[in-house]
Design a protein around this motif. Structure first.
Motif, PDB file in Angstrom:
ATOM      1  N   PHE A 111     -13.213   3.386   7.976  1.00 35.88           N
ATOM      2  CA  PHE A 111     -12.612   2.236   9.212  1.00 35.88           C
ATOM      3  C   PHE A 111     -12.982   0.915   8.666  1.00 35.88           C
ATOM      4  O   PHE A 111     -12.149   0.248   8.544  1.00 35.88           O
ATOM      5  N   CYS A 129     -18.402  -1.341   6.565  1.00 37.98           N
ATOM      6  CA  CYS A 129     -19.575  -1.040   6.492  1.00 37.98           C
ATOM      7  C   CYS A 129     -19.658   0.314   5.877  1.00 37.98           C
ATOM      8  O   CYS A 129     -20.834   0.825   5.336  1.00 37.98           O
ATOM      9  N   CYS A 185     -20.048   3.603   6.539  1.00 35.11           N
ATOM     10  CA  CYS A 185     -21.254   4.326   6.941  1.00 35.11           C
ATOM     11  C   CYS A 185     -21.170   5.772   6.135  1.00 35.11           C
ATOM     12  O   CYS A 185     -20.316   6.282   6.429  1.00 35.11           O
ATOM     13  N   ALA A 236     -20.947   8.340  13.974  1.00 39.08           N
ATOM     14  CA  ALA A 236     -19.992   7.410  13.969  1.00 39.08           C
ATOM     15  C   ALA A 236     -20.013   6.681  15.167  1.00 39.08           C
ATOM     16  O   ALA A 236     -20.397   6.923  16.232  1.00 39.08           O
ATOM     17  N   CYS A 237     -19.629   5.336  15.117  1.00 38.40           N
ATOM     18  CA  CYS A 237     -19.393   4.398  16.355  1.00 38.40           C
ATOM     19  C   CYS A 237     -18.160   5.037  16.930  1.00 38.40           C
ATOM     20  O   CYS A 237     -17.440   5.739  16.326  1.00 38.40           O
ATOM     21  N   HIS A 256     -17.940  -4.419  13.688  1.00 37.88           N
ATOM     22  CA  HIS A 256     -18.698  -3.595  12.680  1.00 37.88           C
ATOM     23  C   HIS A 256     -19.971  -2.918  13.726  1.00 37.88           C
ATOM     24  O   HIS A 256     -21.091  -3.146  13.451  1.00 37.88           O
TER      25      HIS A 256
END
Ligand code: SF4
Length: 429
Positions: free
Chosen positions: A10, A13, A15, A33-34, A153
């Motif tokens: 996405f 960052c 991740c 994940a966020c 972010h």
């Protein structure tokens, strides 16, 4: 099945510690994940097959027909535009550059409407940057300038700054200070140790004042600069000078405000000044997943990061002239291929009016605002979820992304390679 160490496709960052639980080729749970990343993995309603607009109705077509349509459209155009590229992998971006060169088109990516000015400043004065890992382990001062990572972010704070452990910090949460500079009190400002609120358009003046203080010219500073008091400016400059390792992360609030690339140049020069006293770095908060990669791939293939015009037979670059918004606003291009982006959601109305008048093919897994402007949309595998490849994190580290689902959708790279092969059969003179 649980897929470990998946990479979130996405934001910049990237991740790489995501765990994805898959059942019957469907993502049922996502760990680490966020919310933004989780929504991306859980997916939206996708197009099932390529679609062709026929008299304002959509008709299903095959991949072969859609690819043939796109190749013919680009081959017969006088000034084709190939735009987007930040939501796809380096391998697909690479085919896009070859294609643009073959048809003497213009290839531009989304950085021309986001961190383009940051890149211009970096071209002028260089980039004293470092990896996110260095910041996590060493930085005892982090400044977010014109960026709000809690919204854009979310895991930047938990993996690398405010809430992260640091190898060389005894107690990172206590020892690492966070300063936010912005025109309004954002959510990130609420968790900062110091918030510097500046008047809109005042970034350049505040950066100049900080540079002067670091140079020891404190007497030249007026009582307030762009709404910031002299006392606060001196306090911030001293915090920076006394840090062992500082890092500035800037967002579009600095890049796209009055002053644009001059702001970034001034910020970089402020960092150079600080490096006479301590160690300091500065980096852009890159938004789209692989927008950094599109700049990298373009640069190592053509010498230029975005807005590359092949109409002269060789790569030519002049932001403001060869960038997508300018070409569309001048009604110059006569066909457009959109890959991994949604310009209709961001571009000015004048550009969209022209987009509505020319043939457009879009490669995207989902219907979006640009679908309304398309003649053909080709659904592709979701990059980083059902297609693997290479993407660049916001600090320039290339990461191999994982495939977590297997689908029958072709990837961007496969569709573009087939399109390119057809185009090579009928090269332009
Ligand atoms: Fe994905 Fe960005 Fe959230 Fe990380 S911070 S999980 S890359 S959206």
């Amino acid at each position: 099945m649980i897929v470990k160490d998946a990479v979130c496709p996405f934001c910049g960052c990237l991740c790489d510690d995501i765990e994805v639980e898959v059942e019957g080729n469907r993502v049922v749970a996502v760990t680490n994940a966020c919310e933004l990343g989780m929504t991306k993995f859980m997916g939206e309603k996708r197009l099932k097959n390529p679609i062709l607009r026929v008299e304002n109705e959509w008709k299903d077509i095959t991949y072969d027909e859609a690819i043939r349509y796109a190749a013919d459209m680009l081959l017969s155009a006088e000034r084709p535009l190939l735009y987007g590229w930040s939501g796809t992998h380096g391998e697909a971006q690479c085919v896009g550059v070859h294609m643009a060169e073959l048809i003497h088109g213009v290839i531009d990516n989304t950085s021309s409407v986001c961190h383009g000015p940051s890149i211009l400043a970096i071209q002028e004065v260089g980039h004293p940057g470092c990896t996110l890992g260095v910041v996590k382990n060493r930085a005892d001062l982090v400044i977010y300038w014109g960026s709000n990572p809690i919204d854009a972010h979310p895991r930047h704070l938990s993996r690398y700054t405010r809430y992260a452990e640091g190898f060389f910090l005894e107690n990172a949460f206590r020892d690492r200070k966070v300063i936010v500079v912005d025109v309004r009190k954002t959510e990130t400002a609420n968790i900062a140790d110091e918030f510097v609120q500046i008047k809109p358009g005042g970034d350049y003046a505040v950066l100049s004042a900080l540079r002067a203080i670091v140079q020891g010219k404190t007497d030249t500073i007026p009582r307030t600069v762009a709404g910031v008091t002299r006392e606060q400016l001196i306090r911030v400059a001293n915090l920076c000078k006394s840090a062992k390792f500082g890092a500035v992360y800037f967002g579009l609030g600095l890049t796209m405000t009055q002053g644009k690339y001059k702001n970034i140049r001034n910020a970089i020069e402020f960092i150079s000044e600080l490096n006479r006293h301590t160690k300091f770095t500065i980096s852009a908060m890159r938004g789209h997943y692989n927008v950094y990669g599109s700049n990298e791939v373009n640069t190592w293939m053509t010498g230029y990061p975005f807005g590359i015009d092949f109409s002269r037979g060789i790569a030519f670059y002049n932001p403001g002239e060869t960038t997508a918004v300018d070409i569309l606003a001048r009604k110059e291009c006569d066909a457009a291929l959109i890959v991994g982006s949604d310009p209709a959601a961001h571009f000015p109305r004048k550009c969209l009016e022209h987009l509505a008048e020319i043939p457009v093919v879009q490669l995207d897994p989902y219907p979006n605002a640009t679908t309304a402007f398309c003649n053909v949309q080709i659904p592709v595998a979701v990059t980083g979820i059902d297609a693997e490849g290479t993407a660049y994190r916001m600090d320039g580290v290339p990461i191999r992304t994982r495939r977590v689902l297997s689908t029958d959708y072709l990837s961007d790279e496969e569709v573009l390679s087939r399109m390119y092969a057809l185009m090579q059969e009928e090269p332009r003179p």
